[in-house]
Design a protein around this motif. Structure first.
Motif, PDB file in Angstrom:
ATOM      1  N   UNK A   1     -59.902   0.683 -10.158  1.00  0.00           N
ATOM      2  CA  UNK A   1     -59.946  -0.584 -10.885  1.00  0.00           C
ATOM      3  C   UNK A   1     -61.258  -1.318 -10.601  1.00  0.00           C
ATOM      4  N   UNK A   2     -61.623  -1.414  -9.313  1.00  0.00           N
ATOM      5  CA  UNK A   2     -62.868  -2.101  -8.951  1.00  0.00           C
ATOM      6  C   UNK A   2     -64.080  -1.389  -9.554  1.00  0.00           C
ATOM      7  N   UNK A   3     -64.089  -0.059  -9.510  1.00  0.00           N
ATOM      8  CA  UNK A   3     -65.219   0.694 -10.055  1.00  0.00           C
ATOM      9  C   UNK A   3     -65.355   0.451 -11.558  1.00  0.00           C
ATOM     10  N   UNK A   4     -64.237   0.382 -12.259  1.00  0.00           N
ATOM     11  CA  UNK A   4     -64.265   0.106 -13.697  1.00  0.00           C
ATOM     12  C   UNK A   4     -64.882  -1.266 -13.960  1.00  0.00           C
ATOM     13  N   UNK A   5     -64.492  -2.246 -13.165  1.00  0.00           N
ATOM     14  CA  UNK A   5     -65.050  -3.597 -13.311  1.00  0.00           C
ATOM     15  C   UNK A   5     -66.542  -3.580 -12.973  1.00  0.00           C
ATOM     16  N   UNK A   6     -66.927  -2.861 -11.923  1.00  0.00           N
ATOM     17  CA  UNK A   6     -68.340  -2.738 -11.546  1.00  0.00           C
ATOM     18  C   UNK A   6     -69.134  -2.104 -12.688  1.00  0.00           C
ATOM     19  N   UNK A   7     -68.597  -1.019 -13.261  1.00  0.00           N
ATOM     20  CA  UNK A   7     -69.278  -0.310 -14.344  1.00  0.00           C
ATOM     21  C   UNK A   7     -69.432  -1.172 -15.589  1.00  0.00           C
TER      22      UNK A   7
ATOM     23  N   UNK B   1     -69.845  -7.275 -11.170  1.00  0.00           N
ATOM     24  CA  UNK B   1     -69.554  -7.146  -9.740  1.00  0.00           C
ATOM     25  C   UNK B   1     -69.010  -8.426  -9.118  1.00  0.00           C
ATOM     26  N   UNK B   2     -69.341  -9.582  -9.678  1.00  0.00           N
ATOM     27  CA  UNK B   2     -68.819 -10.839  -9.132  1.00  0.00           C
ATOM     28  C   UNK B   2     -67.298 -10.902  -9.222  1.00  0.00           C
ATOM     29  N   UNK B   3     -66.726 -10.263 -10.229  1.00  0.00           N
ATOM     30  CA  UNK B   3     -65.265 -10.236 -10.359  1.00  0.00           C
ATOM     31  C   UNK B   3     -64.650  -9.399  -9.234  1.00  0.00           C
ATOM     32  N   UNK B   4     -65.337  -8.330  -8.833  1.00  0.00           N
ATOM     33  CA  UNK B   4     -64.850  -7.503  -7.721  1.00  0.00           C
ATOM     34  C   UNK B   4     -64.893  -8.318  -6.431  1.00  0.00           C
ATOM     35  N   UNK B   5     -65.976  -9.051  -6.212  1.00  0.00           N
ATOM     36  CA  UNK B   5     -66.082  -9.893  -5.019  1.00  0.00           C
ATOM     37  C   UNK B   5     -64.968 -10.933  -5.018  1.00  0.00           C
ATOM     38  N   UNK B   6     -64.743 -11.582  -6.156  1.00  0.00           N
ATOM     39  CA  UNK B   6     -63.688 -12.601  -6.249  1.00  0.00           C
ATOM     40  C   UNK B   6     -62.313 -11.988  -5.970  1.00  0.00           C
TER      41      UNK B   6
ATOM     42  N   UNK C   1     -63.811 -15.239   5.521  1.00  0.00           N
ATOM     43  CA  UNK C   1     -63.980 -13.871   5.046  1.00  0.00           C
ATOM     44  C   UNK C   1     -65.071 -13.857   3.994  1.00  0.00           C
ATOM     45  N   UNK C   2     -65.908 -12.831   4.042  1.00  0.00           N
ATOM     46  CA  UNK C   2     -66.976 -12.701   3.064  1.00  0.00           C
ATOM     47  C   UNK C   2     -67.078 -11.248   2.626  1.00  0.00           C
ATOM     48  N   UNK C   3     -67.118 -11.037   1.316  1.00  0.00           N
ATOM     49  CA  UNK C   3     -67.261  -9.687   0.761  1.00  0.00           C
ATOM     50  C   UNK C   3     -68.597  -9.578   0.049  1.00  0.00           C
ATOM     51  N   UNK C   4     -69.207  -8.423   0.142  1.00  0.00           N
ATOM     52  CA  UNK C   4     -70.474  -8.132  -0.523  1.00  0.00           C
ATOM     53  C   UNK C   4     -70.351  -6.759  -1.166  1.00  0.00           C
TER      54      UNK C   4
END
Length: 163
Positions: free
Chosen positions: A60-66, A70-75, A105-108
């Motif tokens: 799911x995250x990879x699809x959003x990244x593609x 990417x900001x949606x994956x971080x959120x 917590x911080x995601x990158x």
């Protein structure tokens, strides 16, 4: 130095660091479906930082990244960490014997790094810090060191190790 736990006592040194890393990764694996490739825990006085690298992305995250978002994956990852905060805090309290006062917590995404930061209610034995305190009259800061970061002791400076 890798301190070992006393018989029946709390974990210390490298054993505590290892237990924290292993526990946080285990919680992630159990609830997220995967965990990081590497995790490292740092303790400095009353602060615990768990840095995790290489979690990889779910399909799911990879699809959003593609799709270029990417900001949606971080959120999404940040939302997940908020949901998991209580579990993380309970584990830190169990392992350290300290109460968690704050959790950050911080995601990158690129590179794939997540940091979990815990502020606890007192210093952890064997992990010190260096503190800068109130300004001197010339505008410089007074320096203190030690394992406890209590209230400043006057406006002067102390040499490292107390004094």
């Amino acid at each position: 130095m890798d301190a070992k736990p006393l018989a029946g006592g709390p974990l210390a040194g490298g054993h505590l660091l290892s237990a924290i890393s292993t526990s946080i990764v285990g919680i992630l694996h159990e609830h997220y479906g995967r965990g990081p490739m590497r995790a490292k825990t740092y303790v400095l006085d009353d602060i615990i930082v768990v840095v995790m690298r290489g979690s990889g992305f779910t399909p799911l995250e990879q699809t959003i990244m593609d799709s270029g978002e990417p900001d949606r994956v971080i959120a999404m990852r940040e939302d997940f960490q908020r949901v998991m905060a209580h579990r993380y805090e309970q584990k830190i309290e169990e392992l350290t014997g300290r109460s968690v006062l704050a959790f950050l917590s911080q995601a990158h995404v690129e590179p794939d790094i997540t940091m979990e930061i815990f502020f606890v209610d007192g210093p952890l034995e064997g992990f010190g810090a260096f503190e800068i305190t109130e300004p001197e009259t010339d505008g410089s800061l007074a320096a203190t060191s030690g394992e406890s970061l209590g209230p400043p002791r006057g406006g002067g400076s102390r040499p490292p190790g107390g004094g």
